[in-house]
Motif scaffolding. Structure first.
Motif, PDB file in Angstrom:
ATOM      1  N   LEU A   1       0.847  -1.203   0.000  1.00 46.41           N
ATOM      2  CA  LEU A   1       0.000   0.000   0.000  1.00 46.41           C
ATOM      3  C   LEU A   1       0.877   1.247   0.000  1.00 46.41           C
ATOM      4  O   LEU A   1       0.590   2.226  -0.689  1.00 46.41           O
ATOM      5  CB  LEU A   1      -0.938  -0.018   1.205  1.00 46.41           C
ATOM      6  N   PHE A   2       1.951   1.177   0.787  1.00 51.44           N
ATOM      7  CA  PHE A   2       2.865   2.323   0.825  1.00 51.44           C
ATOM      8  C   PHE A   2       4.217   1.843   1.307  1.00 51.44           C
ATOM      9  O   PHE A   2       4.336   0.837   1.992  1.00 51.44           O
ATOM     10  CB  PHE A   2       2.346   3.434   1.746  1.00 51.44           C
ATOM     11  N   VAL A   3       5.244   2.605   0.909  1.00 54.48           N
ATOM     12  CA  VAL A   3       6.595   2.476   1.438  1.00 54.48           C
ATOM     13  C   VAL A   3       7.040   3.911   1.777  1.00 54.48           C
ATOM     14  O   VAL A   3       7.192   4.744   0.877  1.00 54.48           O
ATOM     15  CB  VAL A   3       7.567   1.849   0.419  1.00 54.48           C
ATOM     16  N   VAL A   4       7.176   4.202   3.055  1.00 55.55           N
ATOM     17  CA  VAL A   4       7.464   5.556   3.533  1.00 55.55           C
ATOM     18  C   VAL A   4       8.827   5.552   4.197  1.00 55.55           C
ATOM     19  O   VAL A   4       9.129   4.670   5.008  1.00 55.55           O
ATOM     20  CB  VAL A   4       6.384   6.047   4.516  1.00 55.55           C
ATOM     21  N   ILE A   5       9.650   6.595   3.847  1.00 51.78           N
ATOM     22  CA  ILE A   5      10.962   6.765   4.463  1.00 51.78           C
ATOM     23  C   ILE A   5      10.945   8.096   5.202  1.00 51.78           C
ATOM     24  O   ILE A   5      10.499   9.128   4.659  1.00 51.78           O
ATOM     25  CB  ILE A   5      12.071   6.741   3.409  1.00 51.78           C
TER      26      ILE A   5
END
Length: 539
Positions: free
Chosen positions: A95-99
């Motif tokens: 759904l998401f990859v957040v850094i």
């Protein structure tokens, strides 16, 4: 409820088998429901953990990328970090990859406008250097299962990576597995209901459709009937084993009848064993058990043409048999007295006629002859037998023999100076031996027909021997002579005399046996030993 109508008419009692069926179905449904519910919870938790571990693995792969480490340390927003995060997101269907940096400011995000803003969920745990797995959160992109891991540059945490998957994907997998689980649970429920129905049918067939309260009433009625009647009852199942018996049966048969014991192992009369083995109905069969004479009836029991076993009933005829023997003795004695009365009346008439005709000398001579004949008769067959019961028995048997044209003699060496302690036992043994001897002598062609009885006292023991002038005992009868029903008489109802005599003697510790079977030149000799039958003689 209508007036006068019982409550049970509106709400009839449900049959026990139906109650059992419904209870079993309810238990099966409850167990299946609980199993499906528990399995569903475990399945959802397992899927959530699986997605969380998957998200954590993706996050770790991103956090170890050198480009990501340098960008997070430099707090570089967008650019290479954004490209890397979007590539991983597309490749893993996340759904998401957040850094983020070490302050929780987004450096890469699926929504470019969100870059540079703080994350919607707390990054404190990951920035503290810990992995966060399977965390349900509702962020800006919607509810998801997410995992977080720190970005390390050496020993320093320079940021974090957060990867999430849609709750919908988890729910879809869960629903597919849940449908399979429900199908399996439904099959198990149907199988349990079918087994319960078969068990219910088996229960109805075994109990013949009877309710528990009806079975209880039958049990009470059976106990009341078994122990309330004066007859002995012995029931055998199809394998000839004891299934039911009452106390009266054990008392009459004078032996224990344990339930489950095979019929062949019970110490019963050979006649009873034979009647059961043949399997035919028996009416009023006479059998000996101890000192008792029993009347036995036997019936085979069937239900729906299926044999269930055999029921035997026993009635005590000992007292009746004893009274019959005593009545026979009294009848014999009365017949003898009647014969003597006729003889005496004839003699008186003769004497009266001589006196009326004036033949006084002939009358005196006739009277003298009568006196000498009467005085010459031994009193009660001799003074060697002192007991009045034995005297009466011998007198009766002597008169009985004389009426049939035979002679009954008391042996010269007979000697019984005391009285008997059990006249019934003495009468049973001596009477039956004498009766058999008289019958043998009468049926033999040898004449004159006679029977000799010898009575000898040895302390308190009475020895009896009876010999007849018959043709002896046939060879085929010698081994079974004392068994019930064995007799040389043609008429039915015989074959108990010798068996009773032996039973009465053995009950006192003595015995009766055939000492000499006889033959063409001599009759049979029977001997009896009766301990403790005589009163001890005074010194």
């Amino acid at each position: 409820m209508f007036p006068g109508m019982p409550k049970s008419a509106l709400f009839p009692r449900m049959r026990f088998t139906r109650q059992v069926l419904l209870l079993q179905i309810g238990v099966v449904a409850l167990v299946v429901g609980l199993g499906v519910g528990l399995f569903s919870g475990l399945l959802r938790s397992a899927l959530a953990n699986q997605y969380g571990e998957r998200a954590l693995a993706v996050a770790k792969s991103v956090a170890t990328d050198p480009v990501v480490i340098e960008g997070a340390a430099a707090r570089q927003q967008g650019g290479a970090l954004q490209q890397r995060s979007q590539a991983v997101q597309l490749r893993t269907d996340a759904l998401f990859v957040v850094i983020t940096d070490d302050e929780g400011i987004r450096l890469a995000h699926p929504t470019p406008d969100a870059i540079g803003q703080p994350v919607s969920t707390s990054p404190a745990e990951a920035l503290a250097g810990n992995d966060v797995t399977t965390q349900y959160d509702d962020g800006t992109l919607g509810p998801s299962v997410r995992s977080k891991t720190p970005i390390r540059q050496g020993d320093r945490v320079v940021g974090e990576v957060s990867v999430g998957y849609k709750i919908g994907e988890l729910t879809g997998d869960f629903n597919r597995l849940l449908i399979l689980t429900l199908a399996f649970g439904g099959g198990a429920l149907l199988l349990g209901v079918g087994a319960s129905a078969l068990l219910n049918r088996r229960l109805r067939r075994v109990t013949h459709g009877l309710e528990p309260h009806e079975l209880t009433e039958l049990l009470y009625e059976r106990e009341a009937v078994l122990h309330g009647i004066g007859e002995g009852v012995l029931a055998l199942d199809g394998q000839q084993r004891v299934s039911v018996r009452n106390d009266e049966a054990e008392r009459l048969l004078d032996t224990e009848l344990p339930v489950g014991a095979p019929m062949a192992e019970l110490e019963l009369s050979p006649r009873v064993h034979k009647a059961v083995a043949e399997g035919v109905p028996v009416d009023n069969l006479l059998a000996v058990a101890g000192n008792r004479v029993l009347v036995v009836n036997s019936r085979a029991v069937h239900r729906d043409d299926r044999p269930l076993g055999t029921v035997l009933t026993f009635r005590d005829r000992t007292d009746l048999d004893t009274l019959t023997r005593e009545l026979d003795g009294i009848r014999s004695l009365s017949d003898g007295l009647r014969a003597q009365r006729h003889e005496f009346a004839n003699r008186l008439h003769t004497l009266s006629g001589l006196l009326q005709l004036g033949h006084h000398a002939e009358a005196e001579e006739y009277l003298q002859t009568l006196t000498e004949t009467t005085a010459g008769r031994p009193h009660a067959l001799g003074d060697s037998v002192a007991d009045p019961y034995l005297q009466a028995l011998l007198v009766a048997k002597t008169e009985q023999a004389q009426e049939k044209g035979m002679e009954l003699k008391l042996a010269d060496d007979s000697w019984v100076p005391t009285t008997v302690t059990d006249p019934i036992a003495a009468g049973t043994v001596i009477g039956n031996l004498v009766d058999n001897a008289l019958h043998a002598a009468r049926m033999s062609p040898r004449r004159p027909a006679s029977v000799e009885v010898a009575l000898l006292a040895d302390g308190t023991t009475l020895h009896v021997s009876v010999v007849d002038s018959g043709s002896g005992v046939a060879e085929e009868l010698r081994g079974t002579l004392f068994d019930e029903g064995v007799s040389s008489k043609i008429a039915p109802g015989h074959g108990l005399g010798l068996a009773l005599a032996r039973q009465a003697a053995r009950a006192r510790g003595g015995d009766v046996w055939l000492a000499d079977p006889g033959g063409p030149s001599s009759g049979a000799l029977f001997v009896a030993k009766l301990p403790e039958l005589l009163v001890e003689a005074a010194e």
